[in-house]
Design an enzyme around this catalytic site. Structure first.
Site, PDB file in Angstrom:
ATOM      1  N   ASP A  80      -4.367   1.597   4.102  1.00  0.00           N
ATOM      2  CA  ASP A  80      -4.869   0.335   4.633  1.00  0.00           C
ATOM      3  C   ASP A  80      -4.895   0.419   6.155  1.00  0.00           C
ATOM      4  OD1 ASP A  80      -5.609  -2.235   5.223  1.00  0.00           O
ATOM      5  OD2 ASP A  80      -4.051  -3.202   4.030  1.00  0.00           O
ATOM      6  N   LYS A  94      -8.974   2.037   2.562  1.00  0.00           N
ATOM      7  CA  LYS A  94      -9.542   0.798   3.105  1.00  0.00           C
ATOM      8  C   LYS A  94      -9.539   0.909   4.616  1.00  0.00           C
ATOM      9  CE  LYS A  94      -7.329  -3.204   2.843  1.00  0.00           C
ATOM     10  NZ  LYS A  94      -6.717  -4.371   2.178  1.00  0.00           N
ATOM     11  N   ASP A 109      -1.486  -2.086  -4.312  1.00  0.00           N
ATOM     12  CA  ASP A 109      -2.643  -2.498  -3.519  1.00  0.00           C
ATOM     13  C   ASP A 109      -3.502  -1.272  -3.193  1.00  0.00           C
ATOM     14  OD1 ASP A 109      -4.304  -4.335  -2.253  1.00  0.00           O
ATOM     15  OD2 ASP A 109      -3.140  -4.406  -0.414  1.00  0.00           O
ATOM     16  N   ASP A 110      -3.601  -0.881  -1.940  1.00  0.00           N
ATOM     17  CA  ASP A 110      -4.456   0.242  -1.548  1.00  0.00           C
ATOM     18  C   ASP A 110      -3.658   1.517  -1.341  1.00  0.00           C
ATOM     19  OD1 ASP A 110      -6.913  -1.379  -1.223  1.00  0.00           O
ATOM     20  OD2 ASP A 110      -5.821  -2.272   0.455  1.00  0.00           O
ATOM     21  N   ASP A 160       0.839  -1.194   0.000  1.00  0.00           N
ATOM     22  CA  ASP A 160       0.000   0.000   0.000  1.00  0.00           C
ATOM     23  C   ASP A 160       0.878   1.250   0.000  1.00  0.00           C
ATOM     24  OD1 ASP A 160      -2.415  -1.663   0.575  1.00  0.00           O
ATOM     25  OD2 ASP A 160      -1.404  -1.940   2.504  1.00  0.00           O
TER      26      ASP A 160
END
Length: 540
Positions: A378, A419, A374-375, A350
């Site tokens: 997170d 997220k 990914d994010d 992330d």
């Protein structure tokens, strides 16, 4: 002040073998520089280089500048297959979109970290140009870098713009005039050196020497490390006298860990001490996290974490047996950027994370996370370790996560902007005045967190699935805005939702007219994040 847009790829022109890096939205006049000389170190591999460049003895003051470099072969391919990253004063921009408007005084020095790759053979720059004036000097070539810098492709058009909101100002930056009692570090420093400007030491040595209230100044350039650099537990400042690890004023130290293999034990800079202020450094290519914060009451400011093989900047406990009351708390991540972090599995890296084992009072402010595999953020919580402390994210930006700047994607990545949970565990996070733009999944998502979060004054635009995705919980939603330039999934919000929100349910509301055109962003001189759409600043 450095600015970036997600549409213009900038201008790259090749004339007589000189590649000029031209910026956008230039403020002020780029004046010619005279009398400059260059010393730089390169790591060459077939098709690219990494350079730490210091332009010294500037012959005249300038206000706003562009940088170029000359190849020995004027026929070198430029354009297709060529791209680079570039950073100055800890602020990374793409070589195809360079814009720096700060003044440089007569006689001053400028340190630059630079990474590049291109198609064709393996040329080496013979000189650099600063505002059209050729700067020549010596070059030192070290061993090859294991893998080249990922290339950067133009980002999608249309990103939200916004003006800074009235949240607290960034903390005071380290003094622009180095103090007489400081410890100085340079890429060629020695462990046993005095640690003065004329006899600099190493970073590992300096960390053991600095006293509370003292400052370690890192001179600009590339620092090649094979092992994690750790600020050990107990190596603390105090609430009234922090220890400071800072870029030397006007220079950019780049901590490079490309020699590390991908492994959870191979982090870059680990801050396990408390009451530290880390300012203005770039951390790249670590085998795991770029910066990991296990201590408390730290300020991590104007850092760039990039191309690391797990989350760029992560907060978490020091060790598996660290008791809960010692999990990292009251840390402030301020005016930081994290991008192009990617692990080999494509599902863990992330931009920023405060997850699994973090305490209370951690804040991200004026932070930008983009193009991570990914994010963007997170805040995952899992049953094994229990709830983390509530995290505050404010005045921040998350965009293009799930796709690296070279266009690479990984199907395993979650690709959310923010997220905010995990394992159906309740945590009452706060997210306000922040933007999620064109992330590969949801913009803002509860991710099974059924708690009472405060979600206010945020903007979600053109995220691949929902801009706002909250399927359960008792969260409170106020003054949020959701917009799309085309079709997409309707937002879903469960909790306390009133008419102050404008969510997307098949059509745009009146507020969306403010969020059209190319998105740009920059850090103002005081560190506040400014986001624009179509050149217009907006306030969520």
């Amino acid at each position: 002040m450095r600015s970036r847009t997600t549409t213009g790829a900038g201008v790259i022109s090749a004339l007589a073998g000189v590649v000029a890096l031209a910026g956008v939205a230039t403020v002020g006049t780029a004046q010619a520089a005279t009398g400059c000389a260059v010393t730089y170190t390169t790591n060459d591999w077939p098709g690219g280089f990494t350079a730490a460049i210091t332009i010294q003895n500037l012959g005249s003051a300038i206000d706003g500048w562009t940088l170029g470099f000359a190849f020995p072969d004027s026929g070198q391919k430029v354009g297709t297959g060529w791209s680079a990253t570039y950073s100055q004063s800890g602020q990374n921009v793409t070589a195809t979109n360079v814009d720096y408007n700060g003044a440089i005084a007569t006689g001053a020095s400028l340190s630059i970290g630079f990474n590049g790759s291109w198609s064709g053979s393996n040329p080496k720059p013979t000189s650099f140009t600063l505002n059209g004036v050729t700067c020549t000097g010596s070059a030192t070539t070290s061993s090859p870098t294991p893998s080249p810098t990922p290339t950067r492709s133009p980002s999608p058009s249309a990103t939200p713009t916004r003006s800074p909101s009235p949240s607290p100002s960034p903390s005071a930056s380290p003094s622009t005039t180095p103090s007489s009692g400081a410890v100085y570090v340079s890429p060629n420093g020695r462990d046993g050196a005095a640690g003065t400007q004329s006899d600099p030491t190493t970073l590992t040595s300096a960390l053991t020497r600095v006293a509370p209230g003292g400052t370690i100044y890192l001179r600009g350039g590339r620092y090649a490390f094979t092992q994690t650099i750790t600020i050990a537990p107990g190596n603390n400042g105090t609430s009234n006298a922090r220890k400071t690890l800072s870029a030397y004023p006007g220079e950019t130290p780049v901590l490079n860990f490309s020699a590390q293999s991908e492994s959870s034990s191979n982090r870059g800079l680990v801050v396990n001490g408390s009451y530290w202020h880390v300012y203005g450094i770039v951390v790249e290519r670590a085998g795991d996290n770029g910066i990991y914060v296990g201590g408390s009451n730290n300020v991590i400011e104007r850092t760039v974490t990039r191309f690391n093989r797990d989350t760029g900047l992560q907060l978490g406990r020091i060790a598996s047996d660290t008791p809960r009351d010692q999990w990292p708390s009251n840390n402030l991540i301020l005016s930081a950027e994290s991008h192009d972090n990617a692990d080999s599995d494509g599902e863990d890296a992330d931009g920023f994370a405060a997850k699994l084992t973090t305490g209370t009072g951690n804040v991200f402010r004026y932070a930008v996370s983009h193009n991570n595999i990914d994010d963007g953020w997170d805040l995952y919580t899992k049953t094994d370790t229990g709830a983390i402390g509530p995290v505050t994210i404010e005045d921040s930006l998350s965009y293009n996560n799930g796709t690296l700047t070279d266009g690479s994607q990984a199907g395993a990545g979650d690709r959310n902007g923010y997220k905010l949970g995990g394992d159906k565990i309740s945590v009452s996070h706060i997210v306000r005045r922040s933007i999620a733009y064109r992330n590969g999944h949801h913009g803002f998502t509860y991710n099974s967190n059924p708690g009472t979060m405060s979600i206010s004054n945020n903007v979600g635009i053109d995220n691949a699935e929902r801009n706002f995705s909250f399927d359960a919980g008792t969260s409170v939603f106020r003054n949020n805005t959701s917009c799309r330039s085309g079709s997409g999934s309707n937002d879903k919000t469960v909790g306390d939702v009133d008419s102050s929100n404008q969510f997307w349910s098949g059509s745009n509301g009146s507020r969306c007219s403010s969020y059209t055109g190319a998105m740009g962003w920059s850090f103002a001189s005081d560190g506040r994040l400014v986001v624009t759409f179509g050149g217009r600043p907006v306030t969520p």
